[in-house]
Structures are given as C-alpha cells and as structure tokens.
Motif scaffolding. Structure first.
Motif, mmCIF file in Angstrom:
data_model
loop_
_atom_site.group_PDB
_atom_site.id
_atom_site.type_symbol
_atom_site.label_atom_id
_atom_site.label_comp_id
_atom_site.label_asym_id
_atom_site.label_seq_id
_atom_site.Cartn_x
_atom_site.Cartn_y
_atom_site.Cartn_z
ATOM 1 N N ASP A 45 0.791 -1.091 0.014
ATOM 2 C CA ASP A 45 0.162 0.010 0.099
ATOM 3 C C ASP A 45 0.683 1.212 0.018
ATOM 4 O O ASP A 45 0.262 2.334 -0.225
ATOM 5 C CB ASP A 45 -0.963 0.008 1.108
ATOM 6 N N LEU A 46 2.087 1.078 0.237
ATOM 7 C CA LEU A 46 2.979 2.356 0.652
ATOM 8 C C LEU A 46 4.201 2.375 -0.374
ATOM 9 O O LEU A 46 4.832 1.075 -0.820
ATOM 10 C CB LEU A 46 3.372 2.461 1.979
ATOM 11 N N VAL A 47 4.577 3.405 -0.787
ATOM 12 C CA VAL A 47 5.847 3.629 -1.474
ATOM 13 C C VAL A 47 7.056 4.193 -0.436
ATOM 14 O O VAL A 47 6.732 5.409 -0.213
ATOM 15 C CB VAL A 47 6.020 4.316 -2.873
ATOM 16 N N PHE A 48 8.125 3.439 0.077
ATOM 17 C CA PHE A 48 9.094 3.909 0.870
ATOM 18 C C PHE A 48 10.148 4.581 0.340
ATOM 19 O O PHE A 48 10.640 4.351 -0.756
ATOM 20 C CB PHE A 48 9.430 2.827 1.797
ATOM 21 N N ALA A 49 10.486 5.696 0.734
ATOM 22 C CA ALA A 49 11.702 6.516 0.399
ATOM 23 C C ALA A 49 13.111 5.495 0.721
ATOM 24 O O ALA A 49 12.987 4.980 1.513
ATOM 25 C CB ALA A 49 11.880 7.753 1.124
ATOM 26 N N GLU A 50 13.830 5.595 -0.170
ATOM 27 C CA GLU A 50 15.177 4.891 -0.092
ATOM 28 C C GLU A 50 16.125 5.537 1.010
ATOM 29 O O GLU A 50 16.700 4.734 1.711
ATOM 30 C CB GLU A 50 15.861 4.642 -1.367
ATOM 31 N N VAL A 51 16.152 6.922 1.190
ATOM 32 C CA VAL A 51 16.874 7.421 2.005
ATOM 33 C C VAL A 51 16.063 7.655 3.408
ATOM 34 O O VAL A 51 15.052 7.883 3.584
ATOM 35 C CB VAL A 51 17.326 8.948 1.719
ATOM 36 N N PRO A 52 16.950 6.648 4.698
ATOM 37 C CA PRO A 52 16.084 6.684 5.640
ATOM 38 C C PRO A 52 15.920 8.053 6.533
ATOM 39 O O PRO A 52 16.920 8.815 6.352
ATOM 40 C CB PRO A 52 16.866 5.543 6.539
ATOM 41 N N HIS A 100 15.091 1.009 10.155
ATOM 42 C CA HIS A 100 14.999 2.562 9.754
ATOM 43 C C HIS A 100 13.657 3.210 9.416
ATOM 44 O O HIS A 100 12.784 2.575 8.953
ATOM 45 C CB HIS A 100 15.728 2.482 8.483
ATOM 46 N N LEU A 101 13.494 4.001 10.195
ATOM 47 C CA LEU A 101 12.229 4.991 10.030
ATOM 48 C C LEU A 101 12.338 5.721 8.729
ATOM 49 O O LEU A 101 13.178 6.323 8.376
ATOM 50 C CB LEU A 101 12.113 6.131 11.131
ATOM 51 N N ARG A 102 11.387 5.500 8.017
ATOM 52 C CA ARG A 102 11.282 6.114 6.470
ATOM 53 C C ARG A 102 9.801 6.745 6.323
ATOM 54 O O ARG A 102 8.966 6.435 6.666
ATOM 55 C CB ARG A 102 11.243 4.727 5.485
ATOM 56 N N LEU A 103 10.054 7.796 5.351
ATOM 57 C CA LEU A 103 8.877 8.474 4.855
ATOM 58 C C LEU A 103 8.261 7.638 3.737
ATOM 59 O O LEU A 103 8.967 7.103 2.872
ATOM 60 C CB LEU A 103 9.458 9.758 4.305
ATOM 61 N N GLU A 107 15.543 15.439 -1.366
ATOM 62 C CA GLU A 107 15.446 16.246 0.050
ATOM 63 C C GLU A 107 15.698 15.561 1.061
ATOM 64 O O GLU A 107 16.341 16.254 2.029
ATOM 65 C CB GLU A 107 14.156 16.822 -0.122
ATOM 66 N N LEU A 108 15.462 14.443 1.274
ATOM 67 C CA LEU A 108 15.794 13.599 2.457
ATOM 68 C C LEU A 108 17.451 13.409 2.427
ATOM 69 O O LEU A 108 17.851 13.598 3.734
ATOM 70 C CB LEU A 108 15.134 12.115 2.413
ATOM 71 N N GLN A 109 18.130 13.271 1.530
ATOM 72 C CA GLN A 109 19.545 13.188 1.502
ATOM 73 C C GLN A 109 20.162 14.369 1.777
ATOM 74 O O GLN A 109 20.955 14.581 2.640
ATOM 75 C CB GLN A 109 19.788 12.783 0.002
#
Length: 257
Positions: free
Chosen positions: A94-101, A204-207, A225-227
């Motif tokens: 259901d979710l797409v996770f960012a690669e950068v934690p 790892h907590l991810r967006l 932006e996370l990076q």
C-alpha cells in the motif's frame, strides 16, 4: 489591459490557495520522534516531513487519529498521503517507501525489575506476556514470532502500556530504545523499568507515501530532499532539539489554579 492583468493575478492566487496540502498522518506517542504538547504535534518526524514538502512547494496538513493502525489504514486507502514508518513487505503493498531513511532505530525489550526476565533470543519471549500498540511492527521476523506466539496484549496508548508494565499486568514491552528511555524518565514508577541488553531488531524509520497519492510519482524528489537534510546534519540537530524540548515540557510544574 490593467483590468486583464488584475484578473490574471486573482486567478493565479486563487489557484495557489486552492492547491491541496499534503495530508500527513501521525500518532504522536513516540518522543522524540513525534509527540504532542497538548495543542500541536511536535518532534523530528513532523519537522522532517514539513521540510521535505516545503522544498517541493507543498503545504502540510497534519492528521492525528486514534491509534497508529488507523494511520496505516488511511494511508492504504489514500485518505492521507504520508506517514513515517518501518518498511515491511505487507506495508509495501500500500505504501511506497523512500530509499533514504530518516533515522536508524534499535528495538529493545523493556521490563519490570521486580519481575526479571530470562531472555537471550527472540523466541524466549514466548514464556512471557508482552504489550504492543495497535499497528506496531518491528520487522518481518518479529511479526512472525508475534503471530506464532499469541502472547501479546494490544492497546492504543504508550502510557497505558507502560502503566501495565509498572503494575505487573504484562511482563515486557518491545519498544524503540531511544524512545523508551526518554519516556520512562518522568513516568510514575519508571524507576522500576529497565531494558534488556539484547536488541530485537534494527530498522530504519522512513517516509512512506500512499500508492494512491499523486506524490507516489515524486519519490525521486523526496529522496533528494531527505538526502540533503541528512548530509547537512539537520536531522541530527532536530532530533537533539526535540529531546530537549520534550524534557523541558515534562519537567514544567503543573500550573496553579
């Protein structure tokens, strides 16, 4: 001509104001990651989410629901756009996770000193009664063990969970080590709570963005932006500031009538 320009400006402003904000769902019971001061959701998580989408030119609407499971359900249905969560195979449906934690976290076992545990590995917890919040997941291996053992009680609130541990109604709580330590500092009976030296999981907590959200097509921008936030040291600074702010809030004396 002036009238035409004025009309164009008004139409532009109306379009900007009508642009929908990113709907971010939080269950603020995890200081310093997210917590509530009674009025606003504070902590590292909302600050990171706001910073990322501000750079993308988007506003933010924070949604607080009754428990963490509700946040995940609303994200799955597309009623909210964004959550911060651990990545699991089930959630990836259901979710797409960012690669950068956003943050690396360790899952510890908290217990009552008056009721010591004999635990060296995950399977040893089957002999004891544990407490979890609705919707919590600490990795695939842990989730399988929880489903197999069936020795957990589920609640909506961390205060309720730790209160049960203090009173001996449960034997242990799996919880993020950093959050657990901070939470019990000012908890009534918290001096009786300790943590085992073992680490149940490292995650790892991810967006994470709902697959039903238009933002799912912008994950490359979100990762960029996370990076940037990680490389600049902003995330570590905000984490330290959130810990200090939470301690200050808890330490404030009760207002006098």
């Amino acid at each position: 001509m002036a009238r035409a320009w004025l009309l164009a400006i008004l139409l532009f402003c109306s379009t900007v104001q009508a642009a929908p904000a990113v709907r971010y769902c939080d269950y603020p019971v995890y200081p310093p990651i997210s917590w509530s001061d009674g009025t606003h959701v504070r902590g590292l998580a909302p600050r990171v989410v706001e910073a990322v989408f501000a750079r993308l030119g988007l506003g933010l609407e924070t949604v607080v629901l009754g428990n963490w499971k509700r946040c995940l359900m609303d994200a799955a249905q597309g009623r909210v756009d964004v959550v911060l969560a651990y990545r699991t195979p089930e959630r990836e449906n259901d979710l797409v996770f960012a690669e950068v934690p956003v943050l690396r976290e360790e899952v510890a076992v908290f217990y009552n000193r008056r009721r010591p545990l004999q635990v060296e590995r995950l399977e040893d917890l089957r002999r004891y009664r544990g407490g979890l919040l609705f919707g919590e997941s600490y990795g695939e291996a842990f989730d399988r063990e929880v489903a197999r053992a069936g020795n957990f009680e589920w609640v909506s609130d961390s205060q309720q969970n730790f209160g049960k541990l203090v009173r001996g109604r449960i034997d242990f709580i799996p919880y993020e080590r950093r959050t657990g330590r901070l939470y019990i500092e000012h908890l009534a009976g918290g001096s009786d709570i300790a943590e085992l030296p073992i680490t149940l999981a490292v995650d790892h907590l991810r967006l994470a963005v709902s697959r039903r959200s238009p933002l799912a097509a912008r994950m490359a921008e979100i990762d960029r932006e996370l990076q940037r936030l990680a490389d600049s040291g902003e995330i570590e600074r905000w984490l330290a500031q959130s810990e200090a702010a939470y301690r200050d809030m808890i330490a404030q004396p009760e207002p006098r009538p």
